[in-house]
Design an enzyme around this catalytic site. Structure first.
Site, PDB file in Angstrom:
ATOM      1  NE  ARG A 198      -1.747   1.633   3.577  1.00 37.90           N
ATOM      2  CZ  ARG A 198      -2.062   1.850   4.796  1.00 37.90           C
ATOM      3  NH1 ARG A 198      -3.073   0.780   5.454  1.00 37.90           N
ATOM      4  NH2 ARG A 198      -1.310   2.709   5.790  1.00 37.90           N
ATOM      5  CG  HIS A 201      -7.265   3.160   6.498  1.00 32.13           C
ATOM      6  ND1 HIS A 201      -7.377   2.094   5.880  1.00 32.13           N
ATOM      7  CD2 HIS A 201      -8.131   3.373   6.752  1.00 32.13           C
ATOM      8  CE1 HIS A 201      -9.002   1.514   5.645  1.00 32.13           C
ATOM      9  NE2 HIS A 201      -9.435   2.685   6.274  1.00 32.13           N
ATOM     10  CE1 TYR A 206       0.995   3.116   8.679  1.00 33.48           C
ATOM     11  CE2 TYR A 206      -0.166   4.673   9.952  1.00 33.48           C
ATOM     12  CZ  TYR A 206      -0.192   3.976   8.869  1.00 33.48           C
ATOM     13  OH  TYR A 206      -1.301   3.477   7.601  1.00 33.48           O
TER      14      TYR A 206
END
Lengths: 322, 341
Positions: free
Chosen positions: B252, B256, B264
């Protein structure tokens, strides 16, 4: 005309719908070879074959999801929960997925979820629940709760033919305790229409399911008070007009259900009457319900938990005298 | 049929170059839509959630090309490419993002939560992850009951392989021997949670053993490998081989959603996966001429410009539309307040 128990009437409705519509299929645990925990589908596997009577894995999310998918693909699945308490395991797929589907993207979910509901069978906290308000409060699913064999027969047929998801609550205490003439091939009964189970003029008692029978018994015992008893038959959509109309006539009302009190249907009906019939009320709107506890197991505890005929009579007399 | 995870099943042939060029077009279209949507989001022009498939376009496009017309597809938030391949248009995507009355859901739902079972075979997903597995199993079940040779394909992320729905749906499909293909799109992170906090398994496809079905692992950034592996699973499922599990590894390349800077994630991982970018790799493999590249570029830009213009000029839905569509019969939702009577 054949006399049928509540359970036989449900079985008959399923059989008739499966015979008339090949897109009706059944899914559930132990419904095939065993014929279902309460034998509602006994003989169905032989008659309709394993393609239409599907014994599922022990997985409520799995087979509820599969039923939704099968409905998307053009079938009309009927899902049996062994006990309605286990519907909690599939809550996500029903309230988030199925109930919102038409609203979100126009795709209806013609699935009927059915299963044995309610207390009175000494079955303890996990085989006795009333779950109607979980779903009545989740827009997009209809909730039906018949009290008689002919209503069970006609309303189940209506649920199966409905293009929206329906929860069909069948009271297991009534399965073999009530009997009635139900003609073969009787037509569906419209969802959302209440019925006057007993005419009266002094006060209205509103109920559904097993409690309806206790209300009728209580009404018969009230010598000087003429009680009208309304059988709601459907929890959502609620037949508001029938309730309001009866209260306009009798001017007093109590609502009786075995579901627990807080957030129960009685509170919703009380609020409705407050807005719609305030000027017609000659007394407080009375709620006769179970207390806010899990359904207990031991007979004296369960008998205390469930509103009994005597309680209903006492409450009605007090209200009539108000 | 081997129940344990294996590297690569025997491969069907690659599609002809003309089809590969279409695959390339869809990968570029997906990325351009994605980038434009993010720019519009920064400008405050589109509302709600926005989920990027940046760097993951090969999985959506390669797998969707492996399906036949009539097959069913259950996408996830990062499968914009698959939805486009199945026939949904950039206009449909943009009007959804803009929450306009012209959108497929008429403003009822956001992001790519839309579909059309009859036209494209696409089912609208919901935000609860893993739920598509039992639902798509049900569509495969219906196909079998009606004697249709349709296959259902759906995706789960690495995170969703921890859900009960993944297990319950896939096990049901396995036992019933349903033509269901589940692709695990392993992109390293479920929101901020790395795969290592999701499972102790090295390969998520090893979970196939729990169901007694085949499980395969492939390179999710190689569109032709994705196509070949998915095609094999689809063919096996259609031929009666039952449910199939295919793990495709990717990464990814954003957080998100736009609010998440993905701090992170170690920077080296982004650099490493940037070198494996699926679109650049495919350009090299195709040996694209500058003219071919420019033609695709122009086609994509034109379509995306049109979609944005159409969405921006579309009307908002009117408030009372909120009351419609809960049930087939709109009159069931009554909402007249006491003070208006």
């Amino acid at each position: 005309m054949p006399e049928r128990t509540y359970l036989q009437a449900i079985s008959q409705a399923l059989r008739e719908e499966m015979e008339s519509d090949p897109s009706v299929i059944l899914l559930g645990e132990d419904i095939g070879v065993y014929g279902g925990a309460f034998k509602v589908t006994e003989g169905f596997l032989d008659r309709f074959g394993p393609n239409r009577v599907i014994d599922t894995t022990l997985s409520e999310e799995g087979f509820v999801g599969a039923a939704i998918g099968a409905a998307y693909a053009g079938l009309r699945p009927v899902v049996e929960f062994q006990f309605i308490d286990f519907i909690a395991c599939a809550f996500d797929l029903i309230v988030n997925f199925a109930a919102t589907s038409r609203y979100r993207w126009g795709q209806g979910v013609p699935v009927t979820f059915r299963g044995p509901w309610g207390a009175g069978s000494r079955a303890g906290p996990f085989h006795s629940r009333s779950v109607e308000m979980w779903f009545a409060h989740s827009p997009g699913i209809k909730v039906v709760a018949p009290a008689t064999p002919s209503d069970a027969h006609g309303l189940l047929k209506a649920c199966i033919r409905d293009n929206d998801p329906c929860l069909f609550l069948e009271h297991k205490y009534l399965y073999r305790r009530v009997k009635e003439e139900v003609p073969d091939g009787a037509p569906p009964i419209p969802i959302g229409k209440a019925r006057i189970a007993r005419e009266g003029k002094d006060l209205t008692i509103v109920s559904y399911g097993m409690m309806l029978h206790r209300c009728l018994e209580a009404a018969a015992r009230l010598e000087d008070v003429s009680a009208e008893v309304i059988d709601l038959r459907t929890i959502y959509p609620l037949d508001r007009d029938a309730v309001v109309e009866s209260v306009r006539k009798t001017n007093k009302v109590m609502i009786v259900h075995e579901d627990t009190r807080t957030g129960g249907l009685a509170g919703e009906i009380a609020a409705l009457l407050n807005e719609e019939a305030f000027e017609h009320l000659d007394g407080p709107i009375v709620r006769v319900t179970a207390p806010d506890t899990p359904v207990p197991f031991s007979p004296p505890l369960e008998d205390f938990f469930l509103p009994g005929v005597e309680t209903i009579v006492r409450a009605a007399r007090r209200l009539a005298a108000y | 049929m081997s129940p344990k995870a294996s590297k690569a099943p025997p491969a069907p042939a690659d599609p002809p170059r003309a089809v590969q060029l279409e695959m390339y077009y869809f990968m570029r279209l997906t990325r351009t839509l994605d980038e434009r949507a993010h720019a519009l989001h920064r400008q405050g022009k589109i509302v709600g959630g926005l989920f990027s498939s940046l760097g993951q376009e090969a999985i959506s496009v390669g797998s969707a090309f492996a399906l036949d017309r009539g097959d069913y597809l259950g996408p996830l938030i990062r499968n914009l490419g698959a939805v486009l391949v199945r026939g949904h248009t950039p206009r449909e995507v943009m009007t959804q993002y803009f929450a306009r009355a012209t959108s497929p859901t008429r403003g009822k739902d956001n992001s790519q939560h839309f579909g059309d079972v009859r036209r494209t075979g696409v089912v609208a997903y919901i935000s609860m992850l893993g739920t598509m597995v039992p639902v798509m199993a049900g569509m495969a079940l219906a196909a079998r009951i009606r004697g249709e040779r349709r296959v259902a394909l759906t995706y789960v992320g690495d995170g969703a392989t921890s859900t009960g729905d993944f297990y319950e749906g896939l096990n049901f499909a396995a036992v019933q021997r349903l033509p269901l293909v589940v692709i695990i799109e392993n992109n390293g992170y479920a929101y901020s949670t790395p795969v290592s906090r999701q499972t102790l398994l090295k390969d998520l496809a090893e979970k196939a053993r729990a169901f007694g079905i085949p499980g395969y692992v492939g390179d999710g950034n190689d569109v032709l490998e994705v196509y070949r592996m998915t095609r094999r699973c689809v063919e096996d499922a259609r031929a009666g081989g039952g449910a199939q599990l295919l793990e495709l590894k990717t990464f990814r390349m954003r957080g998100h959603a736009p609010h998440d800077a993905a701090e992170y994630v170690p920077r080296e991982l982004f650099e490493e996966w940037a070198r494996k970018d699926p679109i650049e790799r495919f350009e090299r493999a195709l040996g694209l001429s500058p003219e071919e590249r420019r033609a695709v570029e122009e086609r994509v830009q034109k379509e995306v410009d049109d979609a944005v213009e159409f969405a921006e000029n579309s009307p908002w839905p009117e408030g009372p539309e909120a009351l419609r569509g809960v049930f087939e019969d709109d009159s069931l939702v009554r909402f007249t307040p006491w003070w208006e009577r």
